[in-house]
Enzyme design. Sequence first.
Site, PDB file in Angstrom:
ATOM      1  N   ASN A 111      23.151  47.710 -28.519  1.00 63.25           N
ATOM      2  CA  ASN A 111      22.929  48.983 -28.328  1.00 63.25           C
ATOM      3  C   ASN A 111      23.243  49.460 -27.046  1.00 63.25           C
ATOM      4  O   ASN A 111      22.432  49.073 -26.091  1.00 63.25           O
ATOM      5  CB  ASN A 111      21.533  49.284 -28.836  1.00 63.25           C
TER       6      ASN A 111
ATOM      7  N   ASP B 227      26.116  56.883 -34.734  1.00 64.90           N
ATOM      8  CA  ASP B 227      25.265  58.021 -34.727  1.00 64.90           C
ATOM      9  C   ASP B 227      25.204  59.087 -35.380  1.00 64.90           C
ATOM     10  O   ASP B 227      24.374  59.650 -36.186  1.00 64.90           O
ATOM     11  CB  ASP B 227      24.791  58.430 -33.202  1.00 64.90           C
TER      12      ASP B 227
ATOM     13  N   SER C 178      15.348  59.407 -23.592  1.00 59.93           N
ATOM     14  CA  SER C 178      15.947  59.826 -22.709  1.00 59.93           C
ATOM     15  C   SER C 178      17.080  61.002 -23.099  1.00 59.93           C
ATOM     16  O   SER C 178      17.340  61.962 -22.228  1.00 59.93           O
ATOM     17  CB  SER C 178      16.338  58.845 -21.545  1.00 59.93           C
ATOM     18  N   GLY C 179      17.488  60.682 -24.354  1.00 63.26           N
ATOM     19  CA  GLY C 179      18.336  61.602 -24.776  1.00 63.26           C
ATOM     20  C   GLY C 179      17.427  62.034 -26.067  1.00 63.26           C
ATOM     21  O   GLY C 179      16.636  61.497 -26.715  1.00 63.26           O
TER      22      GLY C 179
ATOM     23  N   LYS D 126      21.196  46.605 -24.587  1.00 64.77           N
ATOM     24  CA  LYS D 126      20.162  45.982 -25.180  1.00 64.77           C
ATOM     25  C   LYS D 126      20.638  45.413 -26.539  1.00 64.77           C
ATOM     26  O   LYS D 126      21.798  45.723 -27.231  1.00 64.77           O
ATOM     27  CB  LYS D 126      19.278  47.013 -25.823  1.00 64.77           C
TER      28      LYS D 126
HETATM   29  N1  LIG Z   1       3.478  57.072 -21.970  1.00 64.29           N
HETATM   30  C1  LIG Z   1       4.859  57.723 -21.988  1.00 64.29           C
HETATM   31  N2  LIG Z   1       4.826  59.364 -21.954  1.00 64.29           N
HETATM   32  C2  LIG Z   1       5.844  59.966 -21.758  1.00 64.29           C
HETATM   33  N3  LIG Z   1       7.067  59.463 -21.835  1.00 64.29           N
HETATM   34  C3  LIG Z   1       7.181  57.989 -21.888  1.00 64.29           C
HETATM   35  C4  LIG Z   1       5.917  57.220 -21.978  1.00 64.29           C
HETATM   36  N4  LIG Z   1       6.508  56.084 -22.190  1.00 64.29           N
HETATM   37  C5  LIG Z   1       7.809  55.986 -21.984  1.00 64.29           C
HETATM   38  N5  LIG Z   1       8.236  57.150 -21.912  1.00 64.29           N
HETATM   39  C6  LIG Z   1       9.570  57.672 -21.787  1.00 64.29           C
HETATM   40  O1  LIG Z   1      10.437  57.508 -22.860  1.00 64.29           O
HETATM   41  C7  LIG Z   1      11.787  57.589 -22.392  1.00 64.29           C
HETATM   42  C8  LIG Z   1      12.546  56.375 -22.955  1.00 64.29           C
HETATM   43  O2  LIG Z   1      12.774  56.574 -24.262  1.00 64.29           O
HETATM   44  P1  LIG Z   1      13.674  55.471 -25.065  1.00 64.29           P
HETATM   45  O3  LIG Z   1      13.880  56.255 -26.607  1.00 64.29           O
HETATM   46  O4  LIG Z   1      13.157  54.248 -25.047  1.00 64.29           O
HETATM   47  O5  LIG Z   1      14.920  55.525 -24.336  1.00 64.29           O
HETATM   48  P2  LIG Z   1      16.470  55.828 -24.482  1.00 64.29           P
HETATM   49  O6  LIG Z   1      16.639  57.184 -24.836  1.00 64.29           O
HETATM   50  O7  LIG Z   1      17.020  55.290 -23.300  1.00 64.29           O
HETATM   51  O8  LIG Z   1      16.891  54.867 -25.756  1.00 64.29           O
HETATM   52  C9  LIG Z   1      11.687  57.725 -20.931  1.00 64.29           C
HETATM   53  O9  LIG Z   1      11.892  58.833 -20.541  1.00 64.29           O
HETATM   54  C10 LIG Z   1      10.219  57.298 -20.635  1.00 64.29           C
HETATM   55  O10 LIG Z   1       9.859  57.861 -19.316  1.00 64.29           O
HETATM   56  C1  LIG Z   2      22.924  60.129 -28.504  1.00 64.79           C
HETATM   57  C2  LIG Z   2      22.029  59.925 -27.369  1.00 64.79           C
HETATM   58  O1  LIG Z   2      21.805  60.912 -26.644  1.00 64.79           O
HETATM   59  O2  LIG Z   2      21.740  58.569 -27.471  1.00 64.79           O
HETATM   60  P1  LIG Z   2      20.761  58.195 -26.286  1.00 64.79           P
HETATM   61  O3  LIG Z   2      19.290  58.834 -26.714  1.00 64.79           O
HETATM   62  O4  LIG Z   2      20.537  56.713 -26.719  1.00 64.79           O
HETATM   63  O5  LIG Z   2      21.130  58.367 -24.923  1.00 64.79           O
HETATM   64 MG   LIG Z   3      18.293  55.783 -27.304  1.00 64.66          MG
END
Ligand SMILES: Nc1ncnc2c1ncn2[C@@H]1O[C@H](COP(=O)(O)OP(=O)(O)O)[C@@H](O)[C@H]1O
Ligand SMILES: CC(=O)OP(=O)(O)O
Ligand SMILES: [Mg+2]
Length: 414
Positions: A9, A152, A215-216, A16
């Site tokens: 990923n 996706d 984050s997205g 990852k």
């Molecule tokens: N306890 C929490 N409360 C709010 N947001 C959180 C918490 N723990 C992690 N996050 C947020 O989750 C987000 C990451 O989400 P994730 O789905 O793991 O990442 P990505 O989108 O990169 O795959 C970050 O913005 C992080 O700050």
């Molecule tokens: C599609 C997309 O926004 O992916 P990610 O949340 O992993 O950045």
């Molecule tokens: Mg993601």
Amino acid sequence: MPKSILAVNAGSSSVKITFYTFENPPRTIADAAISGITAPPPTLKYQQGDKKHQEEVKEKLSTPQDAFKYLLQRCFSDPDLSEVASVDDLEYICHRVVHGGDYRDAVEINDETIDRLKGLEDLAPLHNFSALEIVRLCKVELPKVRSITFFDSAFHQTIPEATRTYPINQEIAKANGLRKYGFHGISYSFILRSVAQFLNKSIEKTNLVVLHIGSGASICAIKDGKSVDTSMGLTPLAGLPGATRSGSIDPSLVFHYTNEAGKLSPGSTSEMHISTAEDILNKQSGWKALTGTTDFSKIAVENPPSKAHKLAFDIFVDRIQGYIGSYYVKLNGELDGVVFAGGIGEKSALLRRTLVDKCQCLGLAIDDVANDKGPGDEETVKDISKGSSKGPRVLVCQTNEQFEMAYHCACSRR
Ligand SMILES: Nc1ncnc2c1ncn2[C@@H]1O[C@H](COP(=O)(O)OP(=O)(O)O)[C@@H](O)[C@H]1O
Ligand SMILES: CC(=O)OP(=O)(O)O
Ligand SMILES: [Mg+2]
């Protein structure tokens, strides 16, 4: 020794990887990730069984390919990881590719598909580049291992024409592939299957509103087990704001923001062309622009450290509330549940409570104790609805994109 599956990923700043046994369902062997590729020093996280480890990486890893090679080497050379000691132990590599254009399903990499994937890169350079660089690397350096790309966007091929079509000149739209595609579909597929099983329903009869917020961030309306709408569009920029993304704005805004909007951004490289407008809205907006942090756990707190943090939280709640209302109506009010997933959805009890409060008129209600506790490590789906609630269930699902790819790989290719 039985062979294994490697699921990859890759994002713009992190890679990852997870190794699984090649069985149905796959079992996790080890998990490793490099983050901070764009903000050195990079960090390695490694987990194998109960063994967890984190360290700063001394080597210079400036591209996703470097990070991927480093991770592979690291895992192959771990004496405790005898199940994956070399490339010979791998049967398949599954790659998450965000934008799959018109692909309805996963594809195996060969000379023909690699050419077709090149076309996708032009449509979504910002989101596909890292993953496709790793796909190319595997084809050259690991030619004996078969690579499968999972998209996706594939999950959303069922979105009806009127929802996926932008009201613009249709000849230009068709020639350039300009339509809503939608993303996070590998995650939605995992969530749908897990939640249907949890509710003891068949997938074909399951209706959900699912929030994948990390984050997205995006949200999806699922009717009879099929995506009927989602908040992301042609690219993952549309819809909800994110760590560095603006989400939907008036498209004219960017031309008032800067008169450089149409020029190439300084972040472009000879292989990857990005306009200044795309750079601003994808990388210089969202939580980072509003508060200076990309970490939503610093924003979703009872006593926010600044007005800007409070505003960022309120903006997120406002946008999500709007989508939940709209999708509730699209599903004719006949939904089994609202599901929270992704880093924020799974971890922020405060965001879940605030949103459910704002959506009380739809019959949503939560149990505060269950919500505060959240799901346990081994709990894929947790029901946090109030016991007496007659409305749609409120659920938390710990999504897993790598597992979803390995699962489909193991199901269809054994
Ligand atoms: N306890 C929490 N409360 C709010 N947001 C959180 C918490 N723990 C992690 N996050 C947020 O989750 C987000 C990451 O989400 P994730 O789905 O793991 O990442 P990505 O989108 O990169 O795959 C970050 O913005 C992080 O700050
Ligand atoms: C599609 C997309 O926004 O992916 P990610 O949340 O992993 O950045
Ligand atoms: Mg993601």
